[in-house]
Scaffold this motif. Structure first.
Motif, PDB file in Angstrom:
ATOM      1  N   ILE A 197       0.823  -1.115  -0.065  1.00  0.00           N
ATOM      2  CA  ILE A 197       0.092   0.012  -0.095  1.00  0.00           C
ATOM      3  C   ILE A 197       0.975   1.240   0.129  1.00  0.00           C
ATOM      4  O   ILE A 197       2.082   1.070   0.264  1.00  0.00           O
ATOM      5  N   ALA A 198       0.358   2.304  -0.198  1.00  0.00           N
ATOM      6  CA  ALA A 198       1.139   3.659  -0.248  1.00  0.00           C
ATOM      7  C   ALA A 198       1.902   3.880   0.668  1.00  0.00           C
ATOM      8  O   ALA A 198       2.984   4.309   0.682  1.00  0.00           O
ATOM      9  N   GLN A 199       1.383   3.618   2.096  1.00  0.00           N
ATOM     10  CA  GLN A 199       2.042   3.964   3.308  1.00  0.00           C
ATOM     11  C   GLN A 199       3.418   3.315   3.693  1.00  0.00           C
ATOM     12  O   GLN A 199       4.029   3.461   4.401  1.00  0.00           O
ATOM     13  N   GLU A 200       3.538   2.175   2.591  1.00  0.00           N
ATOM     14  CA  GLU A 200       4.864   1.428   2.724  1.00  0.00           C
ATOM     15  C   GLU A 200       5.905   1.620   1.961  1.00  0.00           C
ATOM     16  O   GLU A 200       6.732   1.276   2.127  1.00  0.00           O
ATOM     17  N   ILE A 201       5.349   2.677   1.133  1.00  0.00           N
ATOM     18  CA  ILE A 201       6.781   3.494   0.278  1.00  0.00           C
ATOM     19  C   ILE A 201       7.850   3.665   1.011  1.00  0.00           C
ATOM     20  O   ILE A 201       9.029   3.237   0.509  1.00  0.00           O
ATOM     21  N   PRO A 202       7.644   4.526   2.078  1.00  0.00           N
ATOM     22  CA  PRO A 202       9.075   4.962   2.642  1.00  0.00           C
ATOM     23  C   PRO A 202       9.991   3.791   3.074  1.00  0.00           C
ATOM     24  O   PRO A 202      11.123   3.701   3.197  1.00  0.00           O
ATOM     25  N   ARG A 203       9.377   2.472   3.573  1.00  0.00           N
ATOM     26  CA  ARG A 203      10.219   1.508   4.096  1.00  0.00           C
ATOM     27  C   ARG A 203      10.924   0.930   2.894  1.00  0.00           C
ATOM     28  O   ARG A 203      11.606  -0.059   3.409  1.00  0.00           O
ATOM     29  N   TYR A 204      10.397   0.878   1.934  1.00  0.00           N
ATOM     30  CA  TYR A 204      11.167   0.375   0.602  1.00  0.00           C
ATOM     31  C   TYR A 204      12.348   1.094   0.383  1.00  0.00           C
ATOM     32  O   TYR A 204      13.239   0.684  -0.226  1.00  0.00           O
ATOM     33  N   GLY A 205      12.383   2.636   0.600  1.00  0.00           N
ATOM     34  CA  GLY A 205      13.352   3.498   0.410  1.00  0.00           C
ATOM     35  C   GLY A 205      13.971   3.528  -1.371  1.00  0.00           C
ATOM     36  O   GLY A 205      12.875   3.415  -2.129  1.00  0.00           O
ATOM     37  N   ALA A 206      15.264   3.415  -1.424  1.00  0.00           N
ATOM     38  CA  ALA A 206      15.611   3.434  -2.861  1.00  0.00           C
ATOM     39  C   ALA A 206      15.295   2.332  -3.641  1.00  0.00           C
ATOM     40  O   ALA A 206      15.158   2.142  -4.789  1.00  0.00           O
ATOM     41  N   SER A 207      14.825   1.143  -2.910  1.00  0.00           N
ATOM     42  CA  SER A 207      14.475  -0.311  -3.411  1.00  0.00           C
ATOM     43  C   SER A 207      12.953   0.067  -4.260  1.00  0.00           C
ATOM     44  O   SER A 207      12.665  -0.819  -5.122  1.00  0.00           O
ATOM     45  N   TYR A 208      12.141   0.975  -3.924  1.00  0.00           N
ATOM     46  CA  TYR A 208      10.972   1.433  -4.348  1.00  0.00           C
ATOM     47  C   TYR A 208      10.804   1.555  -5.922  1.00  0.00           C
ATOM     48  O   TYR A 208      10.208   0.816  -6.527  1.00  0.00           O
ATOM     49  N   SER A 209      12.028   2.256  -6.466  1.00  0.00           N
ATOM     50  CA  SER A 209      12.092   2.587  -7.785  1.00  0.00           C
ATOM     51  C   SER A 209      12.161   1.006  -8.757  1.00  0.00           C
ATOM     52  O   SER A 209      11.805   0.999  -9.619  1.00  0.00           O
ATOM     53  N   THR A 210      12.712   0.147  -7.939  1.00  0.00           N
ATOM     54  CA  THR A 210      12.791  -1.232  -8.553  1.00  0.00           C
ATOM     55  C   THR A 210      11.654  -2.097  -8.473  1.00  0.00           C
ATOM     56  O   THR A 210      11.104  -2.577  -9.128  1.00  0.00           O
ATOM     57  N   TYR A 211      11.009  -1.751  -7.472  1.00  0.00           N
ATOM     58  CA  TYR A 211       9.930  -2.480  -7.069  1.00  0.00           C
ATOM     59  C   TYR A 211       8.772  -2.422  -8.160  1.00  0.00           C
ATOM     60  O   TYR A 211       8.051  -3.234  -8.293  1.00  0.00           O
ATOM     61  N   ILE A 212       8.412  -1.107  -8.437  1.00  0.00           N
ATOM     62  CA  ILE A 212       7.424  -0.762  -9.064  1.00  0.00           C
ATOM     63  C   ILE A 212       7.800  -1.006 -10.682  1.00  0.00           C
ATOM     64  O   ILE A 212       6.802  -0.872 -11.602  1.00  0.00           O
ATOM     65  N   LYS A 213       8.943  -1.509 -11.004  1.00  0.00           N
ATOM     66  CA  LYS A 213       9.032  -1.682 -12.538  1.00  0.00           C
ATOM     67  C   LYS A 213       8.635  -3.290 -13.075  1.00  0.00           C
ATOM     68  O   LYS A 213       9.065  -3.737 -14.072  1.00  0.00           O
ATOM     69  N   VAL A 214       7.965  -4.070 -11.771  1.00  0.00           N
ATOM     70  CA  VAL A 214       7.639  -5.413 -12.195  1.00  0.00           C
ATOM     71  C   VAL A 214       6.030  -5.413 -11.458  1.00  0.00           C
ATOM     72  O   VAL A 214       5.714  -4.709 -10.517  1.00  0.00           O
ATOM     73  N   LYS A 215       5.308  -6.534 -11.789  1.00  0.00           N
ATOM     74  CA  LYS A 215       4.181  -6.566 -11.450  1.00  0.00           C
ATOM     75  C   LYS A 215       4.128  -7.395 -10.147  1.00  0.00           C
ATOM     76  O   LYS A 215       4.854  -8.272  -9.934  1.00  0.00           O
ATOM     77  N   PRO A 216       3.270  -6.859  -9.146  1.00  0.00           N
ATOM     78  CA  PRO A 216       3.312  -7.703  -7.978  1.00  0.00           C
ATOM     79  C   PRO A 216       2.697  -9.100  -8.268  1.00  0.00           C
ATOM     80  O   PRO A 216       1.926  -9.291  -9.029  1.00  0.00           O
ATOM     81  N   GLY A 217       3.027  -9.991  -7.191  1.00  0.00           N
ATOM     82  CA  GLY A 217       2.460 -11.432  -7.183  1.00  0.00           C
ATOM     83  C   GLY A 217       1.595 -12.095  -6.151  1.00  0.00           C
ATOM     84  O   GLY A 217       1.485 -11.285  -5.202  1.00  0.00           O
ATOM     85  N   VAL A 218       0.850 -13.036  -6.741  1.00  0.00           N
ATOM     86  CA  VAL A 218      -0.161 -13.831  -5.701  1.00  0.00           C
ATOM     87  C   VAL A 218       0.961 -14.287  -4.609  1.00  0.00           C
ATOM     88  O   VAL A 218       0.278 -14.227  -3.607  1.00  0.00           O
ATOM     89  N   THR A 219       1.787 -15.075  -5.103  1.00  0.00           N
ATOM     90  CA  THR A 219       2.722 -15.581  -4.198  1.00  0.00           C
ATOM     91  C   THR A 219       4.094 -15.158  -4.459  1.00  0.00           C
ATOM     92  O   THR A 219       4.505 -14.499  -5.532  1.00  0.00           O
ATOM     93  N   GLY A 220       5.097 -15.507  -3.760  1.00  0.00           N
ATOM     94  CA  GLY A 220       6.682 -14.895  -3.846  1.00  0.00           C
ATOM     95  C   GLY A 220       7.654 -15.753  -2.907  1.00  0.00           C
ATOM     96  O   GLY A 220       7.232 -16.170  -2.077  1.00  0.00           O
ATOM     97  N   LEU A 221       8.706 -14.919  -3.031  1.00  0.00           N
ATOM     98  CA  LEU A 221       9.989 -15.425  -2.222  1.00  0.00           C
ATOM     99  C   LEU A 221       9.370 -15.170  -0.598  1.00  0.00           C
ATOM    100  O   LEU A 221       9.736 -16.230   0.059  1.00  0.00           O
ATOM    101  N   TRP A 222       8.802 -14.134  -0.504  1.00  0.00           N
ATOM    102  CA  TRP A 222       8.095 -13.769   1.048  1.00  0.00           C
ATOM    103  C   TRP A 222       7.384 -14.717   1.724  1.00  0.00           C
ATOM    104  O   TRP A 222       7.469 -15.176   2.792  1.00  0.00           O
ATOM    105  N   GLN A 223       6.566 -15.220   0.752  1.00  0.00           N
ATOM    106  CA  GLN A 223       5.319 -16.114   1.348  1.00  0.00           C
ATOM    107  C   GLN A 223       5.914 -17.521   1.572  1.00  0.00           C
ATOM    108  O   GLN A 223       5.414 -18.210   2.369  1.00  0.00           O
ATOM    109  N   VAL A 224       7.130 -17.878   0.751  1.00  0.00           N
ATOM    110  CA  VAL A 224       7.645 -19.102   1.023  1.00  0.00           C
ATOM    111  C   VAL A 224       8.918 -18.923   1.894  1.00  0.00           C
ATOM    112  O   VAL A 224       9.546 -20.183   2.165  1.00  0.00           O
ATOM    113  N   SER A 225       9.337 -18.049   2.690  1.00  0.00           N
ATOM    114  CA  SER A 225      10.250 -17.849   3.248  1.00  0.00           C
ATOM    115  C   SER A 225       9.905 -17.204   5.022  1.00  0.00           C
ATOM    116  O   SER A 225      10.779 -16.789   5.447  1.00  0.00           O
ATOM    117  N   GLY A 226       8.879 -17.647   5.369  1.00  0.00           N
ATOM    118  CA  GLY A 226       8.522 -17.406   6.681  1.00  0.00           C
ATOM    119  C   GLY A 226       7.446 -16.241   6.765  1.00  0.00           C
ATOM    120  O   GLY A 226       6.867 -15.926   7.723  1.00  0.00           O
TER     121      GLY A 226
END
Length: 469
Positions: A397-426
Motif C-alpha cells: 500500500i502507499a503507506q509502505e513506500i518509505p519502508r522500501y526506500g531506494a528499492s521502491y524504484s525497482t519494485y514498481i518496475k514489475v508486477k506484484p505477485g499472488v505468491t513470492g519468495l516472501w510467502q515461502v520464506s516465513g
C-alpha cells in the motif's frame, strides 16, 4: 577423518529410489487398464536406471550443495529427461520398442520430474541429522564473520556443509564453541599451518569470507588458501550487492562480473506473462470450484460480501484493485481506529509491520483462510486481467513506500505477485528489511525455474501456515 563419500552415497541412493518409485507408479497405473503387460520384460531394463547417476554427476548434481534451488530443479529436469530419452533410444535401436508400453515410459519420465527433487529434499532433511552428513568445510576470515557463518551452517546442515574448523589471520585465543585455529601472521607460517590443517581433513572445501579484512590480509589469506585447497568457495565483501544476478565473464583478459536485472528485460517480461497465462488456465479448473465453495462459507459466516477489493500499488506505481476473500468484519476500519487509540502496543505493532498478529477484526472463517493463505485465491482474476503475476513481489500500500526506500524504484518496475519468495520464506516471521531484500533478489534473478520453485513451495508453506496471520 571426515569425507563426503557417505553423503554422496546417500544422495545417489535417494535419486535411484525416486527413479524406481516413478517407474513402479507408472507401471501400476498402466495395469489398471486392460492390457497384456509382462512384468519380467520391464525388470530387465531397470538396471538402466543406474545410468542416471553419472548423468546427474556430469551436470554437477553431486554434491550440488552450492547450486541454487531453481538451478538444481533445472538441471535435474534436464538430466532426467536426457536419461529417459536415452532409454527410449536404446529400446528403439534394439528393435524391441514395441514390447514396451509408451504410456509406462512417458509416465515414468513425467513422475520422475517430480519425484527426484522431492526425494532429494526429504533425503537432505533426514540425513542431515547424522554426523557423517555434509561436505567437510573449513571457514577462513575475520573472527566475527566466520563465527556467524559457522553457526549458520552448523544449525542448517541440510544445506550440505559440515563445518569442521574455522580459521582467522587475527591472533585471537581459541573459542570453546568450535574448533578455532589461529594462524600466524607471516605468509610462510600461514602456508605451513594450512598444509597441516589440510592433512587432518580429506575432501574438504575451503570457505573464504572477505568481509572486515584489509586488502593486504585478503591477499595473504587468499594466497595461502589457493596454494593448499583444491575446492574453494569465495564470499566477497557484503558491500557488493549480491542480490543482483551475477555471472562470471572475461573482459580484456581480466576476470569480470556480469550483472543483470532479469525482470527489467522486456523479453523476459513477455515470457513471464505467457507463463502466467498458461499456468492460470491450467489451475482454473481446480481453483474455480474451491473459490465458489469458500465464497459461500464467507457469506454464511458473517454479514457482508464474500469478496473484498483492496487498493495496492502495481506496475509503475499505479493503483490496482486486488481481489481477496473478505476475512474481516464490515466495520473493520472503525474497529482499527478504536484499537490503535486504546492499545499503544498494538499501535506500535501496526506501525512496524502494518499487521496485527492477534487482530480482533478478523472473522472466524477469516482466521482459517488467512492461516492457510486461501484468502489470496481470488487474485487469479488479477492475473488474467494482467495487473498481477502468479509469482512476484508482495503488493504493498502507499503507506509502505518509505519502508522500501531506494528499492521502491525497482519494485514498481514489475508486477506484484499472488505468491513470492516472501510467502515461502516465513512470511510475517521475516523482517520488513528482509522482505525488501527478497523482492530485490527475485527481480534480479527471475527465471521460469525460480517461478516453478516458488509455486511448488507455496502449497507446503501454506499448509504449515508459518508466519501466516
Amino acid at each position: 577423518m571426515r569425507t563426503f563419500r557417505p553423503t554422496l552415497l546417500a544422495l545417489a541412493l535417494a535419486d535411484l529410489a525416486a527413479l524406481l518409485t516413478a517407474c513402479m507408479l507408472a507401471y501400476t497405473l498402466r495395469t489398471m487398464w486392460p492390457a497384456h503387460i509382462v512384468p519380467s520384460v520391464y525388470m530387465r531394463i531397470l538396471p538402466l536406471l543406474f545410468f542416471f547417476i553419472p548423468l546427474y554427476a556430469v551436470l554437477s548434481l553431486y554434491p550440488g550443495i552450492i547450486i541454487p534451488r531453481p538451478e538444481f530443479l533445472k538441471r535435474a529436469t534436464t538430466a532426467t529427461s536426457l536419461g529417459f530419452l536415452f532409454i527410449g533410444a536404446l529400446l528403439l535401436v534394439s528393435q524391441r520398442a514395441e514390447v514396451y508400453s509408451r504410456v509406462i515410459l512417458v509416465g515414468s519420465w513425467c513422475i520422475a520430474l517430480f519425484s527426484v527433487p522431492l526425494f532429494r529434499y526429504f533425503a537432505e532433511k533426514l540425513f542431515s541429522r547424522f554426523s557423517w552428513w555434509g561436505y567437510p568445510a573449513i571457514i577462513f576470515g575475520h573472527p566475527n564473520v566466520i563465527k556467524h557463518y559457522y553457526k549458520h551452517l552448523l544449525h542448517n546442515k541440510q544445506k550440505g556443509f559440515n563445518p569442521v574448523a574455522a580459521c582467522t589471520l587475527a591472533e585471537t585465543p581459541g573459542k570453546n564453541w568450535f574448533e578455532f585455529v589461529t594462524l600466524a601472521t607471516s605468509p610462510k607460517e600461514i602456508k605451513k599451518q594450512m598444509r597441516e590443517l589440510k592433512k587432518q581433513r580429506s575432501d574438504v572445501i575451503a570457505i573464504v569470507a572477505m568481509d572486515k579484512m584489509s586488502a593486504a590480509q585478503q591477499q595473504k589469506l587468499f594466497s595461502a588458501v589457493t596454494d593448499n585447497f583444491s575446492k574453494i568457495l569465495l564470499l566477497p565483501e557484503s558491500a557488493f550487492n549480491m542480490r543482483l544476478s551475477v555471472r562470471v565473464a572475461s573482459f580484456c583478459g581480466q576476470l569480470a562480473l556480469s550483472l543483470r536485472q532479469n525482470l527489467l528485460d522486456p523479453y523476459r517480461v513477455r515470457m513471464k506473462r505467457a507463463v502466467d497465462l498458461l499456468l492460470a488456465v491450467m489451475l482454473l479448473p481446480v481453483l474455480l470450484p474451491l473459490i465458489l465453495c469458500i465464497y459461500v462459507i464467507v457469506r454464511l459466516d458473517s454479514p457482508g460480501s464474500g469478496f473484498y477489493r483492496h487498493t495496492r500499488l502495481g506496475y509503475g506505481g499505479r493503483e490496482i484493485r486486488i481481489w481477496k476473500f473478505r476475512t474481516m468484519y464490515k466495520n473493520s476500519g472503525e474497529m482499527l481506529r478504536k484499537i490503535l487509540e486504546e492499545k499503544p502496543e498494538m499501535r506500535e505493532e501496526w506501525e512496524r509491520d502494518q499487521k496485527l498478529k492477534n487482530d480482533p477484526r478478523i472473522t472466524r472463517a477469516g482466521r482459517f483462510l488467512r492461516k492457510f493463505s486461501l484468502d489470496e485465491l481470488p487474485q487469479i482474476i488479477n492475473v488474467f486481467w494482467g495487473n498481477m503475476s502468479l509469482v512476484g513481489p508482495r503488493p504493498i500500500i502507499a503507506q509502505e513506500i518509505p519502508r522500501y526506500g531506494a528499492s521502491y524504484s525497482t519494485y514498481i518496475k514489475v508486477k506484484p505477485g499472488v505468491t513470492g519468495l516472501w510467502q515461502v520464506s516465513g512470511r510475517n516471521n521475516v523482517s520488513y528489511a528482509a522482505r525488501v531484500a527478497l523482492d530485490e533478489y527475485y527481480i534480479a534473478n527471475w527465471s521460469v525455474w525460480l517461478d516453478i520453485y516458488i509455486l511448488v513451495r507455496t502449497a507446503p508453506a501454506a499448509l504449515r501456515s508459518e508466519g501466516a496471520y
